[in-house]
Design an enzyme around this catalytic site. Sequence first.
Site, PDB file in Angstrom:
ATOM      1  CG  ASP A 196      12.590  82.029  27.755  1.00 42.28           C
ATOM      2  OD1 ASP A 196      13.327  82.438  26.835  1.00 42.28           O
ATOM      3  OD2 ASP A 196      13.008  81.361  28.711  1.00 42.28           O
ATOM      4  CG  ASP A 244      14.318  78.571  32.287  1.00 40.16           C
ATOM      5  OD1 ASP A 244      14.542  79.403  31.379  1.00 40.16           O
ATOM      6  OD2 ASP A 244      15.213  78.126  33.025  1.00 40.16           O
ATOM      7  CG  ASP A 273      15.962  79.844  26.936  1.00 43.12           C
ATOM      8  OD1 ASP A 273      16.702  80.614  26.307  1.00 43.12           O
ATOM      9  OD2 ASP A 273      15.955  79.748  28.174  1.00 43.12           O
TER      10      ASP A 273
END
Length: 801
Positions: A550, A546, A313
């Site tokens: 996600d 985080d 990410d």
Amino acid sequence: MFRNKKQTVDFSAAPRYAVLPEYGLGEDQVRERQENGYANFDAAIKTKSVPRIIASHLMTLFNLVNIIIAFALIYVGSYKNLAFLLVITANVLIGVVQEIRAKRATDKLSFVSKSKVRVVRSGETVSVGAEELLLDDVAAFKSGDQICADCVVLAGECEVNESFVTGESDAVFKRAGDVLLAGSFVTSGECRARADKIADQTYISSISRSAKKLKTSGSVLMRSFKRLISVISAVIFPLGALLFFDQYRITGSFDSAVVSTSASLLAMIPQGLVLLTSSALALSVIRLSRRKVLVKDLYSVEMLARVDTVCLDKTGTLTEGRLNVEGVVKLDEESEPEKLLALLAGTLGGDNATMEAVARAFPGGGSDVLITKVPFSSKTKWSGCAFKNAGSVILGAAEYIMPQNAAVLEKVREYAAENRVLLLCTSTDTSLAPGSLPQGLEPAALVLLRDSIRREAPGLIKYLVSQDVCVRIISGDNPMTVASIARACGVPDAEKYIDCSTLKTDEEVAEAADRYAVFGRVTPFQKKVLIQSLKAKGRTVAMTGDGVNDVLAMKESDCSVAMGGGTDAACSVATLVLLKSDFDSLPHVINEGRRSVNNIQRSASFFLSKTIYATLIAFLLLLLHRMFPLQPIQMSLISFACIGFPSVVLAFEPNHDRIKGNFLRNVLVKALPGGVTVALATVLCISINGIAALFEKTDILRWAAVTADPPELATMVLYVMGFVSYLVLVSVCRHPTLIDKALLVLVALAFIGGVLIFGGILEIAPLSLPQIIATALICAAAAPVLTLLMLLVRKTKRKEE
């Protein structure tokens, strides 16, 4: 008083109230909400309970087989032969302790704030706990507050950071009628909003519910062990029954048949292999904990070591979630943009991420008399101040400040591919007001900003690429921005990016999975589809993240890594948590996994060699109607000195080679020569009395006839098994290090010492000279057989490769 907050509540049955922002819920409405449990109870993902953890480690087929054998030995009073239970107990304890430890550490990680929220009830503003927020409550939010439920703005305007929820790093402007998502933060402005969806009805909870679905572990080690134990169990029960009846028929003693059969069956079960694996992985967990890496279960380390594709990410993972000023491009040579920016930042303060970056880059402020100031607004895309001497100073998006100035816009486009570009303008006109720019604006400079890249991110990308690991960047942010960060971090093919908001079907997302390296504007569900598509192509995929956005992708991946400063949802589903949010430790995790898997694969050949020869011996004894001479306690000496002890030493040696081939096949190929050799040598030794009977019938060979009583035969078999197992160890240490040489000496001493010190317990019988010679000849004959079989296996393997 609230009804049970944790119970299932049907929010669809709740009456809805059209509340006023200045009055909120009335007293009767609050009481009705509380009595019916329409409150914002905690709907976070829960970790596995302690009883469930214990049960998962106890209730296994492996333990069932061992417990049945233990009960049989207890029934006949053969208590000294229960030593194998120590291995089983140790294995269970290691797994339980590690998982409980990980559970407690995870439970301490919390993202959804437990702070108070201000609500308006009966016209009064009161402060209540986040879990006491009621459906249709009017909440008052200001800069710095965390949104604790999905709310609809009733009055006021604000900007919110939704990066933890959607992945979008830019602040989003909200006005009356807009939705505030639970888990986002107010970065500027104030508003009053109605709690429209609470508890398990929020957007965050809808994602979390999808992530709660149990997923089968992708661990190759675990799958291999389960398959191995399933096969052994399918063989051991019918074989055990046949062996017991055969042994009973030979001896006529129920107790002797139980002990003999138990010894044979225990030799087939690789108890020490599971313990060795747990110990090796547990040591890796302890080592990684010193680097502030939380490992959720023992097999997580293995899976990260096996990955060939890592999906990262951007926001909060590759970047720190804050902006940095990369440079200033003068548009007017006579202007002093650094002084103007310092003056502007010193006056406005850190009212948003942009101004915080400017203040860090140009500290000190300035001295001028302030006339008026206008904070940044996503609606107007600019902020500014009017000063007595400097005039008006404006900073914002060029297309909003000077939409008709083609030269400035062209200059902005020149830098926009790599940066976020803002225009700094000045004017002598000080008639500045919210939404109204002063007259006579002149461009002074372009301010180039970029997301702050984590210090360790480029090094991590370089390491992954050097290990032939494919890197994919998946983000909810603008694809051009994501691609720019990817290029700065050194991601290969970063120019191959796509806006996933243009992909309408799962099939289109799956097709894009292999064609692009950077994915922007990705929804949480599209992230999941991308991971599924990569796995469907045979890849072993790791996902880092985080935020709540996600979670679905992390749950779907083979191995998931969460940043310690991320959401509790991400930390709960992750298999590894970087407590310091520092990627520097990730290469160490991969190396630890490689050391564990490679060494376990090396050591496992000892245990499976024992399984192979024990199974072959059992079948051959059935065919020959011979008694298995050893007791479980005697097999324990072989298991410890020749298998367990060397396996432990080898399992902890440094070994960071890439993991290659199929684990189970690699182990079986290495174990087969030793297993077959031990089986042939042992059966030959067991059959010594039968061979002697044949020799005595001939005059020529009568002198070579050697017989042995059961205790002597057991001792001869023990020596033969020990010697040939030692030869297997020597073959594994073909290129011995100093540790390997020391190990070979210690193993020999351990076996000889065990025989001399514990001879009484092991029921070691003294051998006659002919019996010693016969034992030595069998051992000598085993060496060339082992060498020949190993050469055949290596030759076959080379042909297949």
